[in-house]
Design a protein around this motif. Structure first.
Motif, PDB file in Angstrom:
ATOM      1  N   ARG A 247      30.997  48.163  32.572  1.00  0.00           N
ATOM      2  CA  ARG A 247      29.561  48.561  32.190  1.00  0.00           C
ATOM      3  C   ARG A 247      28.940  49.997  32.757  1.00  0.00           C
ATOM      4  O   ARG A 247      28.070  50.606  32.309  1.00  0.00           O
ATOM      5  N   THR A 248      29.773  50.539  33.845  1.00  0.00           N
ATOM      6  CA  THR A 248      29.260  51.848  34.058  1.00  0.00           C
ATOM      7  C   THR A 248      30.293  52.883  33.716  1.00  0.00           C
ATOM      8  O   THR A 248      30.337  54.002  34.301  1.00  0.00           O
ATOM      9  N   GLY A 249      30.888  52.409  32.639  1.00  0.00           N
ATOM     10  CA  GLY A 249      31.942  53.392  32.147  1.00  0.00           C
ATOM     11  C   GLY A 249      33.288  53.850  32.953  1.00  0.00           C
ATOM     12  O   GLY A 249      33.796  54.913  32.808  1.00  0.00           O
ATOM     13  N   GLN A 250      33.604  52.846  33.573  1.00  0.00           N
ATOM     14  CA  GLN A 250      34.853  53.215  34.520  1.00  0.00           C
ATOM     15  C   GLN A 250      35.761  52.261  34.213  1.00  0.00           C
ATOM     16  O   GLN A 250      36.529  51.604  35.246  1.00  0.00           O
ATOM     17  N   PRO A 251      36.381  51.875  33.108  1.00  0.00           N
ATOM     18  CA  PRO A 251      37.090  50.783  32.705  1.00  0.00           C
ATOM     19  C   PRO A 251      38.693  51.292  33.405  1.00  0.00           C
ATOM     20  O   PRO A 251      39.054  52.382  33.643  1.00  0.00           O
ATOM     21  N   GLY A 252      39.338  50.398  33.750  1.00  0.00           N
ATOM     22  CA  GLY A 252      40.734  50.469  34.468  1.00  0.00           C
ATOM     23  C   GLY A 252      41.337  49.251  34.306  1.00  0.00           C
ATOM     24  O   GLY A 252      41.337  48.273  33.606  1.00  0.00           O
ATOM     25  N   LYS A 253      42.458  49.371  35.026  1.00  0.00           N
ATOM     26  CA  LYS A 253      43.477  48.250  35.315  1.00  0.00           C
ATOM     27  C   LYS A 253      42.750  47.069  35.878  1.00  0.00           C
ATOM     28  O   LYS A 253      41.695  47.006  36.669  1.00  0.00           O
ATOM     29  N   LEU A 254      42.995  45.752  35.632  1.00  0.00           N
ATOM     30  CA  LEU A 254      42.289  44.683  36.284  1.00  0.00           C
ATOM     31  C   LEU A 254      42.393  44.756  37.932  1.00  0.00           C
ATOM     32  O   LEU A 254      43.448  44.685  38.351  1.00  0.00           O
ATOM     33  N   PRO A 255      41.143  44.762  38.470  1.00  0.00           N
ATOM     34  CA  PRO A 255      41.273  45.068  39.830  1.00  0.00           C
ATOM     35  C   PRO A 255      41.643  43.706  40.800  1.00  0.00           C
ATOM     36  O   PRO A 255      41.530  42.703  40.149  1.00  0.00           O
ATOM     37  N   ARG A 256      42.088  44.169  42.062  1.00  0.00           N
ATOM     38  CA  ARG A 256      42.311  43.125  42.879  1.00  0.00           C
ATOM     39  C   ARG A 256      41.223  42.407  43.387  1.00  0.00           C
ATOM     40  O   ARG A 256      40.060  43.104  43.570  1.00  0.00           O
ATOM     41  N   PRO A 257      41.174  41.358  43.698  1.00  0.00           N
ATOM     42  CA  PRO A 257      39.875  40.382  44.139  1.00  0.00           C
ATOM     43  C   PRO A 257      39.445  41.078  45.428  1.00  0.00           C
ATOM     44  O   PRO A 257      40.451  41.605  46.098  1.00  0.00           O
ATOM     45  N   VAL A 258      38.381  41.121  45.982  1.00  0.00           N
ATOM     46  CA  VAL A 258      37.744  41.195  47.067  1.00  0.00           C
ATOM     47  C   VAL A 258      37.137  40.429  47.802  1.00  0.00           C
ATOM     48  O   VAL A 258      36.641  39.468  47.311  1.00  0.00           O
ATOM     49  N   ARG A 259      36.757  40.511  49.294  1.00  0.00           N
ATOM     50  CA  ARG A 259      36.335  39.417  50.105  1.00  0.00           C
ATOM     51  C   ARG A 259      34.686  39.559  49.830  1.00  0.00           C
ATOM     52  O   ARG A 259      34.008  38.674  50.201  1.00  0.00           O
ATOM     53  N   ASP A 260      33.991  40.706  49.728  1.00  0.00           N
ATOM     54  CA  ASP A 260      32.824  41.093  49.625  1.00  0.00           C
ATOM     55  C   ASP A 260      32.281  41.643  48.398  1.00  0.00           C
ATOM     56  O   ASP A 260      32.418  42.810  48.401  1.00  0.00           O
ATOM     57  N   ILE A 261      32.183  41.113  47.486  1.00  0.00           N
ATOM     58  CA  ILE A 261      31.835  41.672  46.377  1.00  0.00           C
ATOM     59  C   ILE A 261      30.652  42.375  46.152  1.00  0.00           C
ATOM     60  O   ILE A 261      30.347  43.526  45.504  1.00  0.00           O
ATOM     61  N   ASP A 262      29.329  42.084  46.987  1.00  0.00           N
ATOM     62  CA  ASP A 262      28.219  42.807  46.913  1.00  0.00           C
ATOM     63  C   ASP A 262      28.496  44.301  47.907  1.00  0.00           C
ATOM     64  O   ASP A 262      27.909  45.395  47.275  1.00  0.00           O
ATOM     65  N   ALA A 263      29.703  44.317  48.603  1.00  0.00           N
ATOM     66  CA  ALA A 263      29.903  45.729  49.280  1.00  0.00           C
ATOM     67  C   ALA A 263      30.422  46.661  48.303  1.00  0.00           C
ATOM     68  O   ALA A 263      30.401  47.838  48.278  1.00  0.00           O
ATOM     69  N   GLU A 264      31.297  46.111  47.308  1.00  0.00           N
ATOM     70  CA  GLU A 264      31.816  46.657  46.365  1.00  0.00           C
ATOM     71  C   GLU A 264      30.885  47.255  45.160  1.00  0.00           C
ATOM     72  O   GLU A 264      31.020  48.644  44.781  1.00  0.00           O
TER      73      GLU A 264
END
Length: 336
Positions: A247-264
């Motif tokens: 959505r923000t114009g930064q497509p890339g490879k499928l990211p690794r999961p994160v423990r705190d999505i809000d922080a990301e």
């Protein structure tokens, strides 16, 4: 006797961070083989271009590889972006697939470009042209009975009667599918806002045709299932992060999961992402069962197609396995 709802699988052949397109294709074939064992009716692949995290750009080629590696499951496109191609070339490609794998090939058609402006130019598309309805009709004619006197014939293609589906995320596709009497698959897994209105239009305006005597609706839903609910929520962050980046114009490879999505990505961005991805089932077996049952009761689809972007292939397999076990017990809602 209870009739259970058919369930299928939509795969984008994701390329996770730390892996290659070769890995993605190998994993797609492995997933399809497992999906066949787990009772999935169809395995569909989608056309996207210029996306580092998606390896299904040459969709018909990948469909052939998947069909060759399986024996019963239907394999198809969910979908081919028809404005990118001449109807004749699509008919020849899918006619060839249907000839090689009779009774197993589906063709879903979309109207979007499957890429950005640079992709449109690279595909030699006219961005101002919009002949989608006419192109669908032309394509249907190519798959029809043999026409020895026709100036142009799809060979292979004619006489194969490849099932054609209209895909959409707005009311345009619903109206076209209803007018032509074709089955309709709604992209509710990422654009659910118009789903209720689109499905109502499709069901109300459907006209019986040689391709269908009554409406047939497929609802797409994301699924993130694990043996532990917290693990399922963790797996889901891959798709949340990927969607936010797209959505923000930064497509890339499928990211690794994160423990705190809000922080990301921030809480406000996550809320927008979660709204777009709200047709989802997330959790352990019981939670996924309850959430899928509620979605089916609310929207009354004739079939559900499940998807889910998960970084780890083994976790992705387990998620779709749990989902299949859940779906086998869910009844078909009354769509009358």
């Amino acid at each position: 006797m209870t009739q259970h709802i058919p369930y299928s699988l939509l795969d984008l052949s994701p390329v996770p961070e730390g892996s290659t397109a070769q890995d993605a294709i190998r994993n797609t074939i492995d997933l399809a083989q497992h999906a066949e064992e787990w009772g999935y009716r169809r395995f569909w692949l989608a056309e996207h271009h210029n996306m580092p995290g998606i390896a299904s750009a040459a969709t018909a080629v990948l469909i052939g590889l998947v069909a060759q590696a399986t024996s019963r499951i239907r394999v198809g496109a969910g979908g081919i972006m028809l404005p990118n191609h001449a109807p004749l070339t699509v008919a020849e490609a899918f006619g060839t697939l249907a000839t090689a794998f009779p009774g197993r090939i589906d063709l879903g058609l979309g109207r979007a470009p499957g890429g950005d402006g640079a992709v449109i130019r690279a595909l030699r598309r006219d961005p101002m042209a919009d002949s989608f309805p006419q192109d669908v009709v032309e394509l249907l004619d190519y798959f029809g009975e043999e026409r020895p006197d026709a100036a142009v014939r799809a060979i292979p293609g004619e006489g194969t009667h490849v099932p054609v589906w209209i895909l959409g995320s707005s009311t345009f596709g619903a109206q076209l599918a209803a007018h032509l009497g074709l089955p309709y698959a709604f992209a509710s897994h990422f654009a659910p806002d118009d789903m209720e209105r689109a499905l109502a239009i499709y069901r109300e305006r459907f006209r019986p045709s040689p391709w269908g005597q009554k409406p047939y609706v497929v609802m797409a839903a994301n699924v993130f299932a694990a043996d532990d609910a917290a693990e399922a929520a963790y797996l889901r962050t891959t798709m949340q992060l990927a969607f936010a980046r797209l959505r923000t114009g930064q497509p890339g490879k499928l990211p690794r999961p994160v423990r705190d999505i809000d922080a990301e990505i921030g809480a406000s961005v996550r809320q927008g992402v979660d709204r777009a991805l709200r047709i989802s089932a997330v959790g352990d077996r019981d939670q996924v069962r309850d959430q899928m049952a509620a979605l089916i009761a609310a929207h009354r689809p004739d079939e559900v197609i499940l998807t889910g972007q998960i970084h780890d292939h083994a976790a992705r397999l387990r998620s779709f396995q749990i989902a299949a076990e859940v779906m086998q017990d869910l009844p078909l809602a009354n769509a009358a």
